[in-house]
Enzyme design. Sequence first.
Site, PDB file in Angstrom:
ATOM      1  N   ASP A   1       0.837  -1.208   0.000  1.00 18.67           N
ATOM      2  CA  ASP A   1       0.000   0.000   0.000  1.00 18.67           C
ATOM      3  C   ASP A   1       0.865   1.249   0.000  1.00 18.67           C
ATOM      4  O   ASP A   1       0.657   2.171  -0.776  1.00 18.67           O
ATOM      5  CB  ASP A   1      -0.949  -0.014   1.217  1.00 18.67           C
ATOM      6  CG  ASP A   1      -0.234  -0.250   2.547  1.00 18.67           C
ATOM      7  OD1 ASP A   1       0.982  -0.502   2.564  1.00 18.67           O
ATOM      8  OD2 ASP A   1      -0.912  -0.176   3.600  1.00 18.67           O
TER       9      ASP A   1
ATOM     10  N   ASP B   1       6.893   3.765   3.577  1.00 10.95           N
ATOM     11  CA  ASP B   1       7.112   4.906   4.460  1.00 10.95           C
ATOM     12  C   ASP B   1       8.599   4.910   4.847  1.00 10.95           C
ATOM     13  O   ASP B   1       9.415   5.489   4.138  1.00 10.95           O
ATOM     14  CB  ASP B   1       6.160   4.695   5.647  1.00 10.95           C
ATOM     15  CG  ASP B   1       6.171   5.787   6.673  1.00 10.95           C
ATOM     16  OD1 ASP B   1       5.219   6.558   6.731  1.00 10.95           O
ATOM     17  OD2 ASP B   1       7.131   5.856   7.447  1.00 10.95           O
TER      18      ASP B   1
HETATM   19  P1  5GP Z   1       7.310   1.177   6.568  1.00  8.72           P
HETATM   20  O1  5GP Z   1       7.811  -0.146   7.050  1.00  8.72           O
HETATM   21  O2  5GP Z   1       7.685   1.491   5.135  1.00  8.72           O
HETATM   22  O3  5GP Z   1       7.712   2.296   7.499  1.00  8.72           O
HETATM   23  O4  5GP Z   1       5.743   1.190   6.719  1.00  8.72           O
HETATM   24  C1  5GP Z   1       4.972   0.353   6.022  1.00  8.72           C
HETATM   25  C2  5GP Z   1       3.590   0.176   6.597  1.00  8.72           C
HETATM   26  O5  5GP Z   1       3.211   1.166   7.564  1.00  8.72           O
HETATM   27  C3  5GP Z   1       2.615   0.335   5.469  1.00  8.72           C
HETATM   28  O6  5GP Z   1       2.431  -0.887   4.790  1.00  8.72           O
HETATM   29  C4  5GP Z   1       1.369   0.837   6.186  1.00  8.72           C
HETATM   30  O7  5GP Z   1       0.611  -0.251   6.670  1.00  8.72           O
HETATM   31  C5  5GP Z   1       1.911   1.647   7.351  1.00  8.72           C
HETATM   32  N1  5GP Z   1       1.973   3.085   6.998  1.00  8.72           N
HETATM   33  C6  5GP Z   1       3.068   3.815   6.700  1.00  8.72           C
HETATM   34  N2  5GP Z   1       2.753   5.094   6.415  1.00  8.72           N
HETATM   35  C7  5GP Z   1       1.401   5.182   6.526  1.00  8.72           C
HETATM   36  C8  5GP Z   1       0.455   6.249   6.328  1.00  8.72           C
HETATM   37  O8  5GP Z   1       0.755   7.404   5.981  1.00  8.72           O
HETATM   38  N3  5GP Z   1      -0.862   5.916   6.507  1.00  8.72           N
HETATM   39  C9  5GP Z   1      -1.267   4.675   6.888  1.00  8.72           C
HETATM   40  N4  5GP Z   1      -2.577   4.492   7.055  1.00  8.72           N
HETATM   41  N5  5GP Z   1      -0.411   3.646   7.078  1.00  8.72           N
HETATM   42  C10 5GP Z   1       0.912   3.903   6.902  1.00  8.72           C
END
Ligand code: 5GP
Length: 195
Positions: free
Chosen positions: A114, A117
């Site tokens: 999705d 981040d």
């Molecule tokens: P990462 O491991 O890249 O930091 O984060 C990945 C996961 O964190 C994504 O798959 C998602 O589920 C959640 N996430 C990161 N940023 C956002 C955001 O802006 N909104 C939402 N709803 N979920 C996020």
Amino acid sequence: MAEERKTLKLPAGYPFAGQVLEEMLSQEAISKRVKELAAEISSRYEGKIPIIIGVLNGSFLFMADLVRNLTIDFEVDFIKISSYGSSTTSSGTVRLLKDISADITGRDVIVVEDIVDTGLSLSFLKHRLENAGPESVAFVTCLYKPEIARHDFPIDFIAFSIENRYVVGYGLDLDQKLRGLPSIYAFKEGEPDNG
Ligand code: 5GP
């Protein structure tokens, strides 16, 4: 005159109740871009039958729209990981909550995320899937935050690069809610305001 953006006021009982979110990406913009990506993926995988792995929960709507627009055949599977818990900042550790069921040895794998981040989940997934000996692993993400993403390998397909704001809708949650919004909304700036 500039068109006014759609807004959404968080109702009572929701985290950050009363705060107003604004639409960042419309349903039309998402649909157009998803079709473009599906065409690129179909052309890259012409003559192959990749396994498309959706990362639960957030990718379910994006994945459904994406695969409906592919012109190649494919198989699907799902993996569930957690890095956020119920807060709106990354916990810094990734946990595997549900592993894939398919044997991906020698297969072309396409992972559908999705949002990327910090990139932590992505790196975890790459490591997990490459351990199973696939022919190739590619990553597709609906949203990408270039200001904070840290990963030392390319992301093959990105629908939208966005600024660093917490977003909800189109599969993305706020404390497990609001995933069904057909467009993508963002808190006005940076992190949601706790005060
Ligand atoms: P990462 O491991 O890249 O930091 O984060 C990945 C996961 O964190 C994504 O798959 C998602 O589920 C959640 N996430 C990161 N940023 C956002 C955001 O802006 N909104 C939402 N709803 N979920 C996020």
